[in-house]
Design a protein around this motif. Structure first.
Motif, PDB file in Angstrom:
ATOM      1  N   UNK A 183       0.796  -1.213   0.000  1.00 31.74           N
ATOM      2  CA  UNK A 183       0.000   0.000   0.000  1.00 31.74           C
ATOM      3  C   UNK A 183       0.824   1.257   0.000  1.00 31.74           C
ATOM      4  N   UNK A 184       2.158   1.106  -0.026  1.00 29.18           N
ATOM      5  CA  UNK A 184       3.038   2.267   0.037  1.00 29.18           C
ATOM      6  C   UNK A 184       4.148   2.189  -1.013  1.00 29.18           C
ATOM      7  N   UNK A 185       5.087   1.268  -0.828  1.00 24.98           N
ATOM      8  CA  UNK A 185       6.244   1.145  -1.719  1.00 24.98           C
ATOM      9  C   UNK A 185       6.369  -0.280  -2.237  1.00 24.98           C
ATOM     10  N   UNK A 186       6.704  -0.417  -3.502  1.00 28.24           N
ATOM     11  CA  UNK A 186       7.026  -1.730  -4.039  1.00 28.24           C
ATOM     12  C   UNK A 186       8.383  -2.164  -3.511  1.00 28.24           C
ATOM     13  N   UNK A 187       8.712  -3.424  -3.703  1.00 33.63           N
ATOM     14  CA  UNK A 187      10.014  -3.923  -3.281  1.00 33.63           C
ATOM     15  C   UNK A 187      11.146  -3.123  -3.920  1.00 33.63           C
ATOM     16  N   UNK A 188      11.027  -2.850  -5.216  1.00 29.86           N
ATOM     17  CA  UNK A 188      12.076  -2.105  -5.907  1.00 29.86           C
ATOM     18  C   UNK A 188      12.153  -0.665  -5.401  1.00 29.86           C
ATOM     19  N   UNK A 189      11.010  -0.047  -5.177  1.00 28.42           N
ATOM     20  CA  UNK A 189      11.005   1.337  -4.675  1.00 28.42           C
ATOM     21  C   UNK A 189      11.629   1.410  -3.290  1.00 28.42           C
ATOM     22  N   UNK A 190      11.311   0.462  -2.422  1.00 27.92           N
ATOM     23  CA  UNK A 190      11.891   0.445  -1.082  1.00 27.92           C
ATOM     24  C   UNK A 190      13.400   0.214  -1.155  1.00 27.92           C
ATOM     25  N   UNK A 191      13.804  -0.728  -2.018  1.00 29.17           N
ATOM     26  CA  UNK A 191      15.233  -1.006  -2.165  1.00 29.17           C
ATOM     27  C   UNK A 191      16.014   0.191  -2.689  1.00 29.17           C
ATOM     28  N   UNK A 192      15.453   0.880  -3.648  1.00 25.19           N
ATOM     29  CA  UNK A 192      16.135   2.050  -4.213  1.00 25.19           C
ATOM     30  C   UNK A 192      16.197   3.204  -3.223  1.00 25.19           C
TER      31      UNK A 192
ATOM     32  N   UNK B 254      27.115  -7.109   4.061  1.00 25.07           N
ATOM     33  CA  UNK B 254      25.957  -6.797   4.894  1.00 25.07           C
ATOM     34  C   UNK B 254      24.703  -6.957   4.052  1.00 25.07           C
ATOM     35  N   UNK B 255      23.664  -7.516   4.657  1.00 23.54           N
ATOM     36  CA  UNK B 255      22.375  -7.640   3.970  1.00 23.54           C
ATOM     37  C   UNK B 255      21.353  -6.782   4.704  1.00 23.54           C
ATOM     38  N   UNK B 256      20.623  -5.980   3.943  1.00 20.99           N
ATOM     39  CA  UNK B 256      19.526  -5.183   4.492  1.00 20.99           C
ATOM     40  C   UNK B 256      18.223  -5.716   3.912  1.00 20.99           C
ATOM     41  N   UNK B 257      17.317  -6.118   4.788  1.00 19.53           N
ATOM     42  CA  UNK B 257      16.028  -6.639   4.357  1.00 19.53           C
ATOM     43  C   UNK B 257      14.920  -5.925   5.116  1.00 19.53           C
ATOM     44  N   UNK B 258      13.708  -6.501   5.115  1.00 18.94           N
ATOM     45  CA  UNK B 258      12.607  -5.882   5.839  1.00 18.94           C
ATOM     46  C   UNK B 258      11.289  -6.017   5.107  1.00 18.94           C
ATOM     47  N   UNK B 259      10.260  -5.392   5.676  1.00 17.87           N
ATOM     48  CA  UNK B 259       8.917  -5.389   5.111  1.00 17.87           C
ATOM     49  C   UNK B 259       8.106  -4.321   5.827  1.00 17.87           C
ATOM     50  N   UNK B 260       6.852  -4.183   5.440  1.00 17.14           N
ATOM     51  CA  UNK B 260       6.029  -3.129   6.008  1.00 17.14           C
ATOM     52  C   UNK B 260       5.846  -3.237   7.511  1.00 17.14           C
ATOM     53  N   UNK B 261       5.679  -4.460   8.014  1.00 13.97           N
ATOM     54  CA  UNK B 261       5.470  -4.657   9.453  1.00 13.97           C
ATOM     55  C   UNK B 261       6.208  -5.907   9.902  1.00 13.97           C
ATOM     56  N   UNK B 262       7.010  -5.760  10.920  1.00 16.13           N
ATOM     57  CA  UNK B 262       7.673  -6.905  11.536  1.00 16.13           C
ATOM     58  C   UNK B 262       6.873  -7.314  12.767  1.00 16.13           C
TER      59      UNK B 262
ATOM     60  N   UNK C  52       2.143   7.987   7.260  1.00 18.33           N
ATOM     61  CA  UNK C  52       3.324   7.121   7.246  1.00 18.33           C
ATOM     62  C   UNK C  52       3.417   6.318   5.960  1.00 18.33           C
ATOM     63  N   UNK C  53       2.261   6.004   5.345  1.00 19.42           N
ATOM     64  CA  UNK C  53       2.246   5.167   4.150  1.00 19.42           C
ATOM     65  C   UNK C  53       2.377   5.961   2.855  1.00 19.42           C
ATOM     66  N   UNK C  54       2.445   7.276   2.935  1.00 19.13           N
ATOM     67  CA  UNK C  54       2.679   8.062   1.734  1.00 19.13           C
ATOM     68  C   UNK C  54       4.046   7.718   1.155  1.00 19.13           C
ATOM     69  N   UNK C  55       4.115   7.569  -0.160  1.00 19.92           N
ATOM     70  CA  UNK C  55       5.371   7.154  -0.786  1.00 19.92           C
ATOM     71  C   UNK C  55       6.540   8.039  -0.381  1.00 19.92           C
ATOM     72  N   UNK C  56       6.332   9.325  -0.470  1.00 18.56           N
ATOM     73  CA  UNK C  56       7.421  10.255  -0.159  1.00 18.56           C
ATOM     74  C   UNK C  56       7.883  10.143   1.276  1.00 18.56           C
ATOM     75  N   UNK C  57       6.930  10.028   2.203  1.00 21.47           N
ATOM     76  CA  UNK C  57       7.272   9.927   3.620  1.00 21.47           C
ATOM     77  C   UNK C  57       8.006   8.621   3.897  1.00 21.47           C
ATOM     78  N   UNK C  58       7.467   7.505   3.392  1.00 20.84           N
ATOM     79  CA  UNK C  58       8.103   6.203   3.618  1.00 20.84           C
ATOM     80  C   UNK C  58       9.502   6.153   3.014  1.00 20.84           C
TER      81      UNK C  58
END
Length: 379
Positions: free
Chosen positions: A12-21, A283-291, A350-356
């Motif tokens: 609902x906010x960022x795709x995987x690629x958008x978050x990674x970039x 180093x590996x950086x991972x994650x998701x919307x909610x842990x 918090x879920x706005x693309x720019x903010x996230x």
């Protein structure tokens, strides 16, 4: 220093690629060797993540929803590989609550997607099967691929949950010949058998609109259909883990299309060659919307951390929110995790693309600085 960024979407906010970039942008001043790999666990967002990772192209198709209404759906193609989610044609979210009835719903529209992909040259499929509105054991999908299901009098049956109990035989004489050339990898993270108290109808029927009597009727239908399949083919796959996934769609795939069911994160990490990238990373950086507690049970971040620990690689996870029960993620191989929220705010903001994106950049930068100091490196 080489950093691998393999983070799931923030739904609902960022795709995987958008978050990674965004993470890459935040840490590029600290490290110039950064690799971004879009990832997912086979659920929502998996088509997009794999398409991004494999440079696939999207294909739009007119198909039908679980009740036969025409809709537009999308899948992706990367060479001979088709990437699709069953829910895009046969998902629960495509129906209003008042429309949900697993006696009537069908996976036929999803089968049309597979047929279209075959016509477009696909011979390998990666399929996510979460979120179904159906309980038809896959007969809808199979009917779209040319299989035929008959009652005792030889009448061709409409493929839905209600008619499973009426099936007395089936024919593959008109099934697509290309199916023998196809390989199906099914992203499945549940281990329910086809029928019984832990089966498709009893565990998932209610959320699909079934009342108590309908659940019993559906379960009887699944038992009857499995008996017909075993009698005609000798295959008794009803008890396999995952056979009950997606209203028995897992069973349909295994029994008729020789599919393999695997955890989604395993399929995707293998397909994109993530293990080789992990070997080369510092180093590996991972994650998701909610842990939360579910994150420690095989979702994307811990799936990646498990792979990373084979090579003793450190793992940091970033998330939009972190619940109190997320500590299990440390036991699952994530060395440290952080919420990216900067201050009290609404979920909508918090879920706005720019903010996230800005929050990811900032927290990633600080986390990598801390990692570097721990290694005796100057940020």
């Amino acid at each position: 220093m080489r950093i691998l960024v393999a983070i799931d979407s923030f739904k609902g906010s960022l795709s995987s690629l958008e978050a990674g970039n965004a993470i890459k942008e935040g840490i590029k001043g600290l490290c110039d060797d950064i690799v971004v790999k879009p990832v997912a666990d086979g659920g929502e967002g998996s088509v997009e993540a794999l398409a991004d990772a494999l440079k696939g192209k999207y294909v739009d198709i007119i198909t039908q929803n679980p009740l036969g209404v025409k809709i537009l759906a999308r899948y992706a193609m990367a060479g001979e590989l088709a990437i699709m989610e069953m829910a895009s044609a046969s998902g629960l979210t495509l129906l209003e609550k008042s429309e949900r009835n697993p006696l009537k719903t069908s996976t036929y529209g999803f089968g049309l997607m597979i047929r279209d992909a075959i016509d477009n040259g696909a011979r390998k499929f990666i399929v996510g099967i979460g979120g179904s509105a159906t309980n038809d054991a896959g007969v809808g999908m199979l009917s779209a691929l040319g299989f035929e299901f008959f009652d005792e009098e030889g009448n061709l049956l409409e493929p839905n949950g209600e008619n499973l109990v009426k099936i007395s035989k089936f024919s593959d004489s008109n099934a697509l010949k290309e199916l023998s050339e196809c390989e199906f990898l099914i992203a499945c993270d549940v281990d329910n058998p086809l029928f019984g108290k832990n089966g498709a109808a009893y565990v998932y029927g209610a959320q699909k609109g079934a009342d108590r009597d309908m659940i019993k009727q559906l379960d009887v239908g699944l038992i009857s259909f499995a008996s017909v399949v075993e009698t005609q083919t000798g295959k008794a796959y009803w008890g396999l883990k995952g056979a009950g996934a997606a209203g028995g769609l897992g069973y349909g795939f295994i029994s008729f299309l020789n599919a393999k069911l695997k955890p989604g994160i395993e399929i995707i990490t293998e397909e994109i060659g993530l293990e080789d990238e992990i070997k080369r990373a510092d180093l590996i950086i991972t994650g998701e919307g909610r842990l939360d507690f579910q994150s420690s049970m095989g979702k994307t971040p811990t799936g990646i951390s498990k792979l990373a620990k084979k090579y003793s690689k450190p793992v940091i996870a970033l998330a939009g929110s972190v619940s109190e029960c997320a500590s299990g993620c440390n036991d699952a191989g994530i060395d440290a995790f952080f919420s990216i929220q900067n201050e009290p705010t609404s979920l909508e903001n918090a879920m706005k693309k720019g903010v996230a994106s800005e929050n990811l950049k900032r927290v990633a930068n600080q986390a990598v600085r801390l990692f570097m100091l721990g290694k005796g490196l100057e940020p």
